[in-house]
Write a protein that holds these residues in place. Structure first.
Motif, PDB file in Angstrom:
ATOM      1  N   MET A 190     -20.204 -28.626 -18.204  1.00  0.00           N
ATOM      2  CA  MET A 190     -20.961 -27.526 -17.701  1.00  0.00           C
ATOM      3  C   MET A 190     -20.754 -26.321 -18.623  1.00  0.00           C
ATOM      4  O   MET A 190     -19.648 -25.999 -18.979  1.00  0.00           O
ATOM      5  CB  MET A 190     -20.471 -27.204 -16.294  1.00  0.00           C
ATOM      6  N   ASN A 191     -21.824 -25.653 -18.951  1.00  0.00           N
ATOM      7  CA  ASN A 191     -21.782 -24.524 -19.860  1.00  0.00           C
ATOM      8  C   ASN A 191     -22.099 -23.253 -19.083  1.00  0.00           C
ATOM      9  O   ASN A 191     -23.190 -23.065 -18.581  1.00  0.00           O
ATOM     10  CB  ASN A 191     -22.814 -24.743 -20.975  1.00  0.00           C
ATOM     11  N   ARG A 192     -21.114 -22.369 -18.980  1.00  0.00           N
ATOM     12  CA  ARG A 192     -21.322 -21.100 -18.269  1.00  0.00           C
ATOM     13  C   ARG A 192     -21.407 -19.969 -19.283  1.00  0.00           C
ATOM     14  O   ARG A 192     -20.643 -19.912 -20.222  1.00  0.00           O
ATOM     15  CB  ARG A 192     -20.159 -20.795 -17.353  1.00  0.00           C
ATOM     16  N   SER A 193     -22.296 -19.007 -19.014  1.00  0.00           N
ATOM     17  CA  SER A 193     -22.355 -17.819 -19.860  1.00  0.00           C
ATOM     18  C   SER A 193     -21.698 -16.657 -19.116  1.00  0.00           C
ATOM     19  O   SER A 193     -21.854 -16.508 -17.913  1.00  0.00           O
ATOM     20  CB  SER A 193     -23.793 -17.476 -20.227  1.00  0.00           C
ATOM     21  N   ASN A 194     -20.981 -15.827 -19.846  1.00  0.00           N
ATOM     22  CA  ASN A 194     -20.283 -14.684 -19.250  1.00  0.00           C
ATOM     23  C   ASN A 194     -21.239 -13.491 -19.235  1.00  0.00           C
ATOM     24  O   ASN A 194     -21.593 -12.958 -20.266  1.00  0.00           O
ATOM     25  CB  ASN A 194     -19.039 -14.385 -20.078  1.00  0.00           C
ATOM     26  N   THR A 195     -21.669 -13.081 -18.055  1.00  0.00           N
ATOM     27  CA  THR A 195     -22.624 -11.976 -17.961  1.00  0.00           C
ATOM     28  C   THR A 195     -21.992 -10.699 -17.439  1.00  0.00           C
ATOM     29  O   THR A 195     -22.632  -9.670 -17.407  1.00  0.00           O
ATOM     30  CB  THR A 195     -23.788 -12.351 -17.021  1.00  0.00           C
ATOM     31  N   GLY A 196     -20.763 -10.720 -17.024  1.00  0.00           N
ATOM     32  CA  GLY A 196     -20.118  -9.538 -16.461  1.00  0.00           C
ATOM     33  C   GLY A 196     -19.097  -8.936 -17.404  1.00  0.00           C
ATOM     34  O   GLY A 196     -18.925  -9.375 -18.544  1.00  0.00           O
ATOM     35  N   MET A 197     -18.434  -7.901 -16.916  1.00  0.00           N
ATOM     36  CA  MET A 197     -17.376  -7.246 -17.687  1.00  0.00           C
ATOM     37  C   MET A 197     -16.043  -7.557 -17.035  1.00  0.00           C
ATOM     38  O   MET A 197     -15.944  -7.677 -15.816  1.00  0.00           O
ATOM     39  CB  MET A 197     -17.585  -5.725 -17.698  1.00  0.00           C
ATOM     40  N   SER A 198     -15.029  -7.618 -17.849  1.00  0.00           N
ATOM     41  CA  SER A 198     -13.697  -7.826 -17.293  1.00  0.00           C
ATOM     42  C   SER A 198     -13.179  -6.494 -16.746  1.00  0.00           C
ATOM     43  O   SER A 198     -13.711  -5.418 -17.054  1.00  0.00           O
ATOM     44  CB  SER A 198     -12.747  -8.352 -18.363  1.00  0.00           C
ATOM     45  N   LEU A 199     -12.145  -6.575 -15.965  1.00  0.00           N
ATOM     46  CA  LEU A 199     -11.557  -5.374 -15.383  1.00  0.00           C
ATOM     47  C   LEU A 199     -11.034  -4.448 -16.484  1.00  0.00           C
ATOM     48  O   LEU A 199     -11.201  -3.231 -16.407  1.00  0.00           O
ATOM     49  CB  LEU A 199     -10.434  -5.751 -14.419  1.00  0.00           C
ATOM     50  N   ALA A 200     -10.439  -5.004 -17.515  1.00  0.00           N
ATOM     51  CA  ALA A 200      -9.912  -4.182 -18.615  1.00  0.00           C
ATOM     52  C   ALA A 200     -11.040  -3.448 -19.335  1.00  0.00           C
ATOM     53  O   ALA A 200     -10.899  -2.265 -19.667  1.00  0.00           O
ATOM     54  CB  ALA A 200      -9.142  -5.066 -19.591  1.00  0.00           C
ATOM     55  N   GLU A 201     -12.145  -4.119 -19.581  1.00  0.00           N
ATOM     56  CA  GLU A 201     -13.293  -3.470 -20.240  1.00  0.00           C
ATOM     57  C   GLU A 201     -13.853  -2.339 -19.365  1.00  0.00           C
ATOM     58  O   GLU A 201     -14.184  -1.268 -19.876  1.00  0.00           O
ATOM     59  CB  GLU A 201     -14.386  -4.497 -20.521  1.00  0.00           C
ATOM     60  N   LEU A 202     -13.935  -2.580 -18.089  1.00  0.00           N
ATOM     61  CA  LEU A 202     -14.435  -1.561 -17.164  1.00  0.00           C
ATOM     62  C   LEU A 202     -13.521  -0.339 -17.140  1.00  0.00           C
ATOM     63  O   LEU A 202     -13.989   0.802 -17.150  1.00  0.00           O
ATOM     64  CB  LEU A 202     -14.571  -2.156 -15.759  1.00  0.00           C
ATOM     65  N   LEU A 203     -12.200  -0.544 -17.127  1.00  0.00           N
ATOM     66  CA  LEU A 203     -11.251   0.570 -17.139  1.00  0.00           C
ATOM     67  C   LEU A 203     -11.342   1.368 -18.432  1.00  0.00           C
ATOM     68  O   LEU A 203     -11.239   2.599 -18.423  1.00  0.00           O
ATOM     69  CB  LEU A 203      -9.835   0.058 -16.917  1.00  0.00           C
ATOM     70  N   VAL A 204     -11.559   0.708 -19.564  1.00  0.00           N
ATOM     71  CA  VAL A 204     -11.698   1.406 -20.843  1.00  0.00           C
ATOM     72  C   VAL A 204     -12.956   2.280 -20.825  1.00  0.00           C
ATOM     73  O   VAL A 204     -12.923   3.445 -21.230  1.00  0.00           O
ATOM     74  CB  VAL A 204     -11.730   0.404 -22.015  1.00  0.00           C
ATOM     75  N   VAL A 205     -14.060   1.758 -20.325  1.00  0.00           N
ATOM     76  CA  VAL A 205     -15.309   2.521 -20.264  1.00  0.00           C
ATOM     77  C   VAL A 205     -15.159   3.725 -19.330  1.00  0.00           C
ATOM     78  O   VAL A 205     -15.567   4.851 -19.664  1.00  0.00           O
ATOM     79  CB  VAL A 205     -16.478   1.614 -19.814  1.00  0.00           C
ATOM     80  N   ILE A 206     -14.546   3.536 -18.174  1.00  0.00           N
ATOM     81  CA  ILE A 206     -14.347   4.639 -17.234  1.00  0.00           C
ATOM     82  C   ILE A 206     -13.430   5.697 -17.834  1.00  0.00           C
ATOM     83  O   ILE A 206     -13.667   6.904 -17.690  1.00  0.00           O
ATOM     84  CB  ILE A 206     -13.805   4.112 -15.887  1.00  0.00           C
ATOM     85  N   SER A 207     -12.386   5.280 -18.548  1.00  0.00           N
ATOM     86  CA  SER A 207     -11.484   6.234 -19.203  1.00  0.00           C
ATOM     87  C   SER A 207     -12.209   7.048 -20.261  1.00  0.00           C
ATOM     88  O   SER A 207     -12.017   8.268 -20.363  1.00  0.00           O
ATOM     89  CB  SER A 207     -10.297   5.506 -19.837  1.00  0.00           C
ATOM     90  N   LEU A 208     -13.044   6.408 -21.059  1.00  0.00           N
ATOM     91  CA  LEU A 208     -13.804   7.121 -22.082  1.00  0.00           C
ATOM     92  C   LEU A 208     -14.777   8.114 -21.458  1.00  0.00           C
ATOM     93  O   LEU A 208     -14.946   9.238 -21.957  1.00  0.00           O
ATOM     94  CB  LEU A 208     -14.544   6.145 -22.986  1.00  0.00           C
TER      95      LEU A 208
END
Length: 167
Positions: free
Chosen positions: A1-19
């Protein structure tokens, strides 16, 4: 089964919110200063417009018109920090009034009010309004000459030395 990642990880979200938080902290003081400058410029525009209207009314109606500081919108006082009114002294008619909310205006002239005669001139010579910011610095001046004309100056004029014009 091949899944594509369409969301953001928690770490990526925290970096964006911090910026975004850092950018907001940098932009907020500049925005506050910009808003204060716009408020003062709008006040200068309104005062200049009211003075020009008072002069034009005196000429058009062939009667004296006064502009004076007013605390209650009904009576003239020497202090302009609460607002001003435009009135016809002959019949006591109040033509317009403006109340201030926190801005600082100071009138420096020979008399406590400005009287425009039916020919558009003022009786007491030159005078000037100082429009000040919250730090008691002069941001604008409106200079009224005896002929009733208004000159608008940002800040103080060259070589102008005034001790505490806003204090």
């Amino acid at each position: 089964m091949n899944r594509s990642n369409t969301g953001m990880s928690l770490a990526e979200l925290l970096v964006v919110i911090s910026l975004l938080a850092i950018a907001a902290n940098i932009a907020l003081p500049a925005f506050t200063h910009f808003a204060q400058q716009n408020r003062l410029e709008a006040l200068v525009d309104q005062l200049q417009g009211q003075l020009m209207h008072a002069r034009a009314t005196s000429v058009a109606n062939n009667r004296n018109v006064i502009v004076c500081g007013s605390q209650d919108g009904q009576n003239c006082i020497r202090d302009w920090t609460s607002g001003w009114l435009v009135a016809s002294p002959g019949n006591g008619e109040i033509l317009s009034r403006h109340q201030l909310t926190g801005e600082r205006i100071r009138w420096a002239g020979a008399s406590q009010h400005i009287r425009f005669h039916s020919n558009g001139t003022t009786s007491m010579g030159n005078g000037r309004f100082y429009i000040c910011d919250g730090q008691e610095e002069v941001r604008w001046q409106l200079i009224l000459n005896r002929q009733g004309r208004i000159k608008r100056v940002q800040g103080l004029e060259k070589n102008q030395q005034v001790t505490k014009p806003c204090g």
